[in-house]
Design an enzyme around this catalytic site. Structure first.
Site, mmCIF file in Angstrom:
data_model
loop_
_atom_site.group_PDB
_atom_site.id
_atom_site.type_symbol
_atom_site.label_atom_id
_atom_site.label_comp_id
_atom_site.label_asym_id
_atom_site.label_seq_id
_atom_site.Cartn_x
_atom_site.Cartn_y
_atom_site.Cartn_z
ATOM 1 N N VAL A 189 0.822 -1.204 0.000
ATOM 2 C CA VAL A 189 0.000 0.000 0.000
ATOM 3 C C VAL A 189 0.857 1.256 0.000
ATOM 4 O O VAL A 189 0.553 2.231 -0.702
ATOM 5 C CB VAL A 189 -0.948 -0.027 1.213
ATOM 6 N N ASP A 190 1.934 1.257 0.799
ATOM 7 C CA ASP A 190 2.764 2.448 0.929
ATOM 8 C C ASP A 190 3.386 2.831 -0.407
ATOM 9 O O ASP A 190 3.309 3.981 -0.852
ATOM 10 C CB ASP A 190 3.858 2.183 1.969
ATOM 11 N N ASP A 191 4.030 1.874 -1.068
ATOM 12 C CA ASP A 191 4.617 2.156 -2.381
ATOM 13 C C ASP A 191 3.559 2.583 -3.377
ATOM 14 O O ASP A 191 3.769 3.504 -4.162
ATOM 15 C CB ASP A 191 5.352 0.918 -2.905
#
Length: 607
Positions: A364-366
């Site tokens: 999710v972060d990337d």
């Protein structure tokens, strides 16, 4: 410039930004990506020595000699090794480094080895090391497999809803544990021409009650069930090998998967093992400092951050360097149904990974940061649409976002006797949630119900002192520096929580004007916001201050710190680790952080 700085500081900041921008551009690969070295502690290099001796690789003598150079260079005057630069001595790290040097030929009588052995005994000896360390020693016949916790392979057969299913673990722990299920059942060993009585205290430790139960089972497991479990675990591992030969693009599951498959009869010439070995070589750095292995690589993350930083610095979206970067990023989209789909079977594929090859585990972060970078470039529209839809579908039930999984919050699995090697679950975190909300705000979707639930989660997670916890960066400076821009982008710049976050940052600013937080803050709250100033952490704080509208002396001093500490070549010196793998246990020095975040911060305040 948004701060009310005197003209001299304003001009110096612009000059600093120009030099930093040119330096960052010079680090781009011709194919369009950026990737800084990910430096870790020497357990990664010691374990590479152990693995190569177990597999009896033909180049093991030379690779061990080169790895030993690096390991020796990281020893401290008291004989110990630490898990991060400037950190406290660590028993398990010291034991693994010591054994690797013994394998390399360093005699126990040598002064540096005597100092290490004294530290180990005083710290409790091998008997007090983490489970992972004792497993490696068991592989080398320096410890007994019967004296480490069991991981019965039958666990792989448990249904997804079971409290201790492998899917109750975070993806990094899950991949490692499945491999260790095979290893602890088959108990493979090799021998090394040494013994380590000098590291023993002969302390007797009572086994965990659950481990006693598992050992009773292990005396006579049903033969048919054991065969089925081993076959299932082996197939599970093979199916998850990435195209670069890795497992998850990270060292722990990679090396233990190779050991497990070797114990199952996969020789080093088997295609799966050959790909794995070739992949390890691509993660290896060998230069004048010695031979070392990157525990993981971060090209997608680094490239997305570099794009955003350069756009913030004033480069036009049509700049050739940014165009190459955008095309490369769009090409990294993941369309594979990985482990995340076990909990979200109806969610369509999309998203982006951290690594060059990490298709089984997009995160999710990337994805949030890549979508933001591509949108600002005006590239990859379809990839961004799919990535954003996947991200929103990965929201946990409490409103926050974890990195790789949904509702991966079990407290039971962390209590198991073999889980002493760091974080084993992937609960929502403030930094990941903030990045998702910042991207949604850029899309003009901050008023949607999904975003509002995320905002409510962030506001609930604020600490009493006004800061936010940082899961993937050190630590409350990182979390607060991520949350403030997200809340401001969502229209909450005047919210009391933002003011409290700014007040906390101001309260922990160092006299130099910089910001720093020692990694000990993950276990000791007295270190929260305290530590040597670094360029990356100062930039995080400045980004948060700027987003919140702070234009006074706190921001000016932070700008001054970045200007004054910049190197002539345009970068910054930063030996400190500011990245987090497992809070409290495993940390990273992202070598690009010192170059990319100051560009982002200075770009925003100058422009």
């Amino acid at each position: 410039m948004t701060v009310s700085a005197e003209p001299r500081l304003r001009d110096a900041a612009r000059e600093s930004l120009a030099r930093a921008t040119e330096h960052l551009l010079s680090l781009q690969h011709p194919d369009g990506w950026w990737k800084g070295e990910l430096e870790t502690n020497v357990t990664i290099d010691a374990e590479d020595v152990f693995l190569r001796h177990y597999l009896r690789l033909p180049d093991v003598v030379e690779t061990t000699r080169r790895s030993a150079i690096w390991i020796r260079s990281k020893q401290r005057p008291d004989g110990s090794w630490a898990t991060f630069f400037g950190g406290p001595a660590d028993l398990s790290t010291t034991v693994e480094a010591y054994v690797a040097l013994r394998i390399a030929g360093d005699p126990p009588e040598a002064a540096h080895m005597r100092r290490a052995a004294v530290f180990v005994r005083e710290a409790g000896g091998v008997e007090r090391t983490r489970v992972f360390t004792r497993m490696w020693l068991s592989l080398l016949s320096l410890w007994s497999w019967n004296a480490v916790p069991m991981l019965p392979p039958e666990q792989i057969l448990l249904p997804v809803w079971a409290p201790v299913s492998v899917y109750a673990f975070g993806c990094w722990a899950r991949q490692t544990i499945v491999a260790l299920q095979i290893v602890t059942a088959l108990q493979p060993t090799t021998t090394v021409d040494l013994a380590i009585p000098e590291l023993r205290t002969h302390e007797q430790r009572a086994p965990h009650v659950l481990d006693r139960v598992l050992r009773l089972y292990e005396r006579r497991p049903p033969a048919w069930l054991r065969r089925k479990a081993l076959d299932t675990a082996e197939r599970w591992i093979v199916e998850r090998q990435e195209v670069d030969g890795s497992w998850g693009g990270i060292q722990p599951p990679w090396v233990w998967s190779m050991i497990a498959l070797h114990a199952r009869g996969y020789g080093r010439d088997h295609p799966v093992q050959a790909r794995a070995l070739a992949g390890l070589d691509s993660f290896t750095i060998d230069d004048e400092a010695g031979r070392r292995l990157e525990a993981c690589q971060s090209p997608v993350w680094d490239t997305a951050l570099a794009v955003i930083a350069l756009l913030d610095a004033g480069l036009p979206a049509g700049h050739p360097a940014l165009g190459r970067a955008g095309e490369w990023l769009a090409g990294r989209e993941v369309r594979t149904r990985g482990d995340w789909a076990v909990r979200k079977p109806k969610l369509e594929t999309g998203g982006f990974p951290f690594e060059f090859a990490n298709d089984n585990y997009p995160d999710v972060d990337d994805t949030a940061v890549v979508v933001l970078a591509l949108r600002r470039l005006g590239l990859g529209a379809a990839e961004c649409d799919r990535g954003l839809a996947w991200t929103l579908g990965m929201q946990s039930s409490d409103g926050g976002w974890g990195a790789f999984d949904v509702d991966n919050t079990s407290r039971i699995v962390a209590a198991l006797p073999f889980c002493d090697f760091g974080a084993v679950t992937d609960p929502p975190s403030a930094d990941v949630t903030a990045h998702v909300l910042e991207t949604m705000a850029h899309e003009g979707r901050e008023h949607e119900a999904v975003a509002q639930r995320g905002i409510e989660w962030l506001l609930r997670e604020q600490e009493r002192d006004g800061s936010w916890f940082g899961r993937w960066g050190a630590n409350h400076v990182y979390g607060t520096g991520a949350v403030l821009p997200a809340l401001a982008a969502c229209g909450l710049r005047d919210h009391p929580s933002v003011a409290r976050g700014v007040e906390w940052l101001a309260s922990v600013q160092n006299p130099s004007g910089g910001f720093g937080e020692d990694l000990r803050s993950y276990r000791d709250t007295s270190w929260r916001g305290r530590g040597a100033s670094t360029a990356s952490q100062t930039a995080w704080a400045l980004i948060g201050l700027h987003a919140a509208g702070e234009t006074g002396p706190v921001a000016e001093r932070a700008i001054g710190y970045l200007v004054e500490t910049q190197l002539p070549g345009g970068g910054w010196h930063e030996p400190y680790y500011t990245g987090t793998g497992f809070p409290g246990d495993f940390y990273l020095n992202y070598h690009l952080y010192r170059d990319v975040f100051p560009v982002m911060a200075l770009g925003r305040v100058v422009r």
